[in-house]
Write a protein that holds these residues in place. Structure first.
Motif, PDB file in Angstrom:
ATOM      1  N   ASN A   1     -24.023 -35.932   2.774  1.00  0.00           N
ATOM      2  CA  ASN A   1     -22.873 -35.687   3.644  1.00  0.00           C
ATOM      3  C   ASN A   1     -21.766 -36.684   3.311  1.00  0.00           C
ATOM      4  O   ASN A   1     -21.564 -37.672   4.034  1.00  0.00           O
ATOM      5  CB  ASN A   1     -23.295 -35.806   5.109  1.00  0.00           C
ATOM      6  CG  ASN A   1     -22.245 -35.270   6.063  1.00  0.00           C
ATOM      7  OD1 ASN A   1     -21.071 -35.180   5.728  1.00  0.00           O
ATOM      8  ND2 ASN A   1     -22.668 -34.919   7.266  1.00  0.00           N
ATOM      9  N   PRO A   2     -21.018 -36.460   2.215  1.00  0.00           N
ATOM     10  CA  PRO A   2     -20.022 -37.436   1.787  1.00  0.00           C
ATOM     11  C   PRO A   2     -18.862 -37.603   2.761  1.00  0.00           C
ATOM     12  O   PRO A   2     -18.279 -38.678   2.843  1.00  0.00           O
ATOM     13  CB  PRO A   2     -19.546 -36.898   0.435  1.00  0.00           C
ATOM     14  CG  PRO A   2     -19.848 -35.446   0.467  1.00  0.00           C
ATOM     15  CD  PRO A   2     -21.077 -35.296   1.316  1.00  0.00           C
ATOM     16  N   VAL A   3     -18.521 -36.550   3.503  1.00  0.00           N
ATOM     17  CA  VAL A   3     -17.403 -36.654   4.451  1.00  0.00           C
ATOM     18  C   VAL A   3     -17.733 -37.658   5.546  1.00  0.00           C
ATOM     19  O   VAL A   3     -16.931 -38.553   5.856  1.00  0.00           O
ATOM     20  CB  VAL A   3     -17.071 -35.263   5.043  1.00  0.00           C
ATOM     21  CG1 VAL A   3     -16.025 -35.386   6.148  1.00  0.00           C
ATOM     22  CG2 VAL A   3     -16.584 -34.324   3.947  1.00  0.00           C
ATOM     23  N   ARG A   4     -18.924 -37.533   6.111  1.00  0.00           N
ATOM     24  CA  ARG A   4     -19.341 -38.492   7.157  1.00  0.00           C
ATOM     25  C   ARG A   4     -19.532 -39.882   6.567  1.00  0.00           C
ATOM     26  O   ARG A   4     -19.242 -40.895   7.215  1.00  0.00           O
ATOM     27  CB  ARG A   4     -20.645 -38.021   7.828  1.00  0.00           C
ATOM     28  CG  ARG A   4     -20.558 -36.715   8.587  1.00  0.00           C
ATOM     29  CD  ARG A   4     -19.696 -36.755   9.832  1.00  0.00           C
ATOM     30  NE  ARG A   4     -20.126 -37.683  10.841  1.00  0.00           N
ATOM     31  CZ  ARG A   4     -20.988 -37.420  11.820  1.00  0.00           C
ATOM     32  NH1 ARG A   4     -21.530 -36.227  11.909  1.00  0.00           N
ATOM     33  NH2 ARG A   4     -21.300 -38.341  12.704  1.00  0.00           N
ATOM     34  N   ALA A   5     -20.026 -39.946   5.330  1.00  0.00           N
ATOM     35  CA  ALA A   5     -20.202 -41.240   4.668  1.00  0.00           C
ATOM     36  C   ALA A   5     -18.855 -41.942   4.526  1.00  0.00           C
ATOM     37  O   ALA A   5     -18.732 -43.130   4.838  1.00  0.00           O
ATOM     38  CB  ALA A   5     -20.854 -41.063   3.296  1.00  0.00           C
ATOM     39  N   LEU A   6     -17.832 -41.207   4.094  1.00  0.00           N
ATOM     40  CA  LEU A   6     -16.505 -41.803   3.951  1.00  0.00           C
ATOM     41  C   LEU A   6     -15.967 -42.293   5.289  1.00  0.00           C
ATOM     42  O   LEU A   6     -15.364 -43.369   5.366  1.00  0.00           O
ATOM     43  CB  LEU A   6     -15.524 -40.796   3.347  1.00  0.00           C
ATOM     44  CG  LEU A   6     -15.555 -40.640   1.842  1.00  0.00           C
ATOM     45  CD1 LEU A   6     -14.563 -39.575   1.392  1.00  0.00           C
ATOM     46  CD2 LEU A   6     -15.235 -41.963   1.150  1.00  0.00           C
ATOM     47  N   GLU A   7     -16.182 -41.522   6.337  1.00  0.00           N
ATOM     48  CA  GLU A   7     -15.739 -41.945   7.671  1.00  0.00           C
ATOM     49  C   GLU A   7     -16.391 -43.272   8.044  1.00  0.00           C
ATOM     50  O   GLU A   7     -15.728 -44.186   8.556  1.00  0.00           O
ATOM     51  CB  GLU A   7     -16.086 -40.883   8.721  1.00  0.00           C
ATOM     52  CG  GLU A   7     -15.280 -39.610   8.596  1.00  0.00           C
ATOM     53  CD  GLU A   7     -15.797 -38.498   9.502  1.00  0.00           C
ATOM     54  OE1 GLU A   7     -16.798 -38.709  10.234  1.00  0.00           O
ATOM     55  OE2 GLU A   7     -15.199 -37.406   9.481  1.00  0.00           O
ATOM     56  N   ALA A   8     -17.689 -43.378   7.788  1.00  0.00           N
ATOM     57  CA  ALA A   8     -18.414 -44.605   8.137  1.00  0.00           C
ATOM     58  C   ALA A   8     -17.935 -45.782   7.282  1.00  0.00           C
ATOM     59  O   ALA A   8     -17.725 -46.886   7.788  1.00  0.00           O
ATOM     60  CB  ALA A   8     -19.921 -44.392   7.976  1.00  0.00           C
TER      61      ALA A   8
END
Length: 200
Positions: A38-45
């Motif tokens: 889940n790269p989108v959530r990873a970037l958010e974090a």
């Protein structure tokens, strides 16, 4: 009464702080999202980790890895360069940065960066694997074979044997290539060298 009030006030303050997320916690959360695909959530974090602690170099490096895998090479390059500006002894960041440069077609610059990484960590197979790939792209197949052999001596994996076999083919060494392709099918070795466990 005054002591009781101060104690209650102190306890309330501690409870409030306990609920706050730290940069390190967001970093770990981002790592989990990234591993789960889940790269989108990873970037958010990772963005939150950087916002909470602009000196968290691991968060920049991890964010750079996500950008790399998403094909956002300029953003990845900026993150890895930031890490290296702050810590020029981070061999893993050099390796990742070299991979970004190679992906952008800057092969000669990538080689310089990867040579810096090898000078810092001469026993790390991921660096040799990355440099071998650059040599291959440049048509320097004998040097690619040398680096792939270094990887195999350090940590054999099927993808490394396949890559070396491809380099042997380009050199016209078909028998050696066939040996490597056959070895790559051996179930006793790992399928891949995990080249993006680089940032540690």
């Amino acid at each position: 009464m005054k002591k009781t009030f101060l104690f209650v006030l102190g306890a309330a303050a501690l409870a409030a702080c306990a609920g706050l997320q730290t940069s390190s916690e967001y970093l770990l959360r981002g790592d989990g999202y990234f591993k789960d695909g889940n790269p989108v959530r990873a970037l958010e974090a990772y963005n939150r980790a950087v916002a909470l602690n602009p000196d968290n170099l691991e968060a920049y490096a991890s964010r750079g890895a996500v950008h790399f895998f998403q094909g956002n090479y300029d953003l990845a390059e900026a993150d890895f360069k930031f890490v290296l500006d702050k810590n020029p002894y981070q061999a893993d960041a050099y390796t990742a940065y070299g991979s970004v440069l190679a992906a952008k077609g800057n092969f000669d610059e990538a080689l310089e960066v990867l040579n810096s990484a090898i000078a810092l960590k001469p026993g790390k197979p991921e660096i040799f694997f990355s440099r071998a790939g650059v040599y291959f792209m440049l048509g320097r197949y004998a040097e690619a074979v040398t680096d792939y052999t270094s990887v195999i001596n350090l940590r054999p994996a099927a993808d490394v044997y396949n890559a070396r076999g491809a380099a042997y083919l380009r050199l016209g060494k078909n028998e050696l290539a066939e040996q490597d392709f056959n070895t790559a099918q051996n179930a006793k070795i790992p399928a891949t060298l995990n080249i993006y466990s680089m940032i540690d």
